[in-house]
Design a protein around this motif. Structure first.
Motif: not given
Length: 330
Positions: A53-67, A82-91
């Motif tokens: 398993q690979l779990v990735v959490n990203v943070f950008n401008q105090h927004r977060t995404g995980s995949a 890329a999926a984690a980054c895409s989620i971060a752009s919508h949170t």
């Protein structure tokens, strides 16, 4: 195995940075194991496990995404990031989001002796499962049936890394033996079980001991009776008292505290339990099932930490996000 996981983590962090993320963290895990079940003195199942398993959490401008993904190929890793980054752009943005502070990263690795291979082959492990169940069935003539005896063994490698430059490689094992049987007198039927688990197989109880203990616990349930309504002291079985402490820790977790959804709100410094009760976190216990030299965010764990001291609550259980919400320290 750990080198593969390290490369996977490094690629994931590099790709997250390339996609413009401020921060990122990666957990990668790969492990193998065997589970064997015997019932009515016959082998019922022999299963081999191989998971990753690979779990990735990203943070950008105090927004977060995980995949997460089980695909550790280069394309699989890039798609997961890329999926984690895409989620971060919508949170939504939250100033408390982000990695734990860089100056809190663990810098003192502790050898906790978490890896102890079980060298027995499947034939030997199968014989142990059969012996465990046999001991239970022969312990008392009132034992009438069995739900089986099981043996499992697992070894896993893990890597945690984040964009602070912190990286940790760990290897651990976990082994267990269990047995569950049914006893009866007339129409009265009861079941119970017993088990043992440890990172080190040499520290496990003998299979025959596990089986007999399961039978003894089952027989002890027979001929139980109701009592009239009364006021009396209550004795908790060790398994039950363990779960009570688990519920208490749940009520002390930061998520419940900052949401004001816990009965432990504003209780630090107050007596919440009798004076004879103390609860201490000891993450550096050698060979412990939950031992770790850093937490899930890379923060150095203390040698010991009192949660409840002589009945008085000392602190909550916090991660970096909830500690920031409360103005405290993780």
């Amino acid at each position: 195995m750990s080198e593969v996981l390290q490369k996977a983590a490094e690629l994931a962090l590099s790709h997250a940075k390339a996609l413009g993320m401020d921060q990122a963290e990666v957990s990668a895990h790969q492990g193998t194991g065997v589970s064997i079940t015997a019932r009515q003195q016959e082998l019922e199942t022999v299963e081999k496990h191989n998971d990753s398993q690979l779990v990735v959490n990203v943070f950008n401008q105090h927004r977060t995404g995980s995949a997460s993904s089980a695909d550790l190929s280069e394309n699989g890793i890039r798609e997961t990031v890329a999926a984690a980054c895409s989620i971060a752009s919508h949170t939504g943005a939250d100033d408390c989001l982000g990695l734990a502070d860089a100056d809190l990263m663990a810098n003192k690795e502790v050898d906790l002796q978490l890896e102890h291979a079980w060298t027995n082959d499947i034939t030997e492990l199968s014989a142990m499962a059969l012996s465990c169940e046999q001991a239970a069935l022969e312990a008392d003539k009132r034992i009438s049936n069995s739900e089986g005896a099981s043996i499992s063994t697992y070894r896993g490698d893990g890597v945690y890394a984040n964009s602070h430059g912190f990286e940790s490689v760990r290897t651990g094992t976990q082994h267990s033996i269990s047995c569950s049987v049914i006893g009866g007198v007339g129409d009265a039927m009861q079941r119970d079980y017993w088990y043992d688990s440890n990172r080190n197989p040499s520290m496990l109880a003998q299979p025959e001991e596990i089986g007999k203990k399961a039978a003894d616990r089952t027989i002890a349930r027979l001929d139980s009776r109701k009592i009239a309504s009364t006021e009396a002291s209550v004795l908790f079985d060790p398994q039950m008292s363990k779960s009570l402490i688990g519920h208490l820790i749940g009520a002390l977790k930061g998520g419940s505290i900052y949401k004001k959804a816990s009965f432990m709100l504003d209780k630090v410094g107050e007596r919440i339990l009798p004076e004879f009760v103390s609860i201490t976190e000891n993450p550096h216990q050698v060979g412990g099932s939950g031992s770790a030299w850093h937490d899930g965010e890379g923060v150095q764990t203390p040698t010991q930490r009192a949660i409840v001291d002589a009945g008085e609550l000392q602190s909550y259980v916090l991660g970096s996000y909830t500690s920031r919400k409360l103005g405290l320290t993780t």
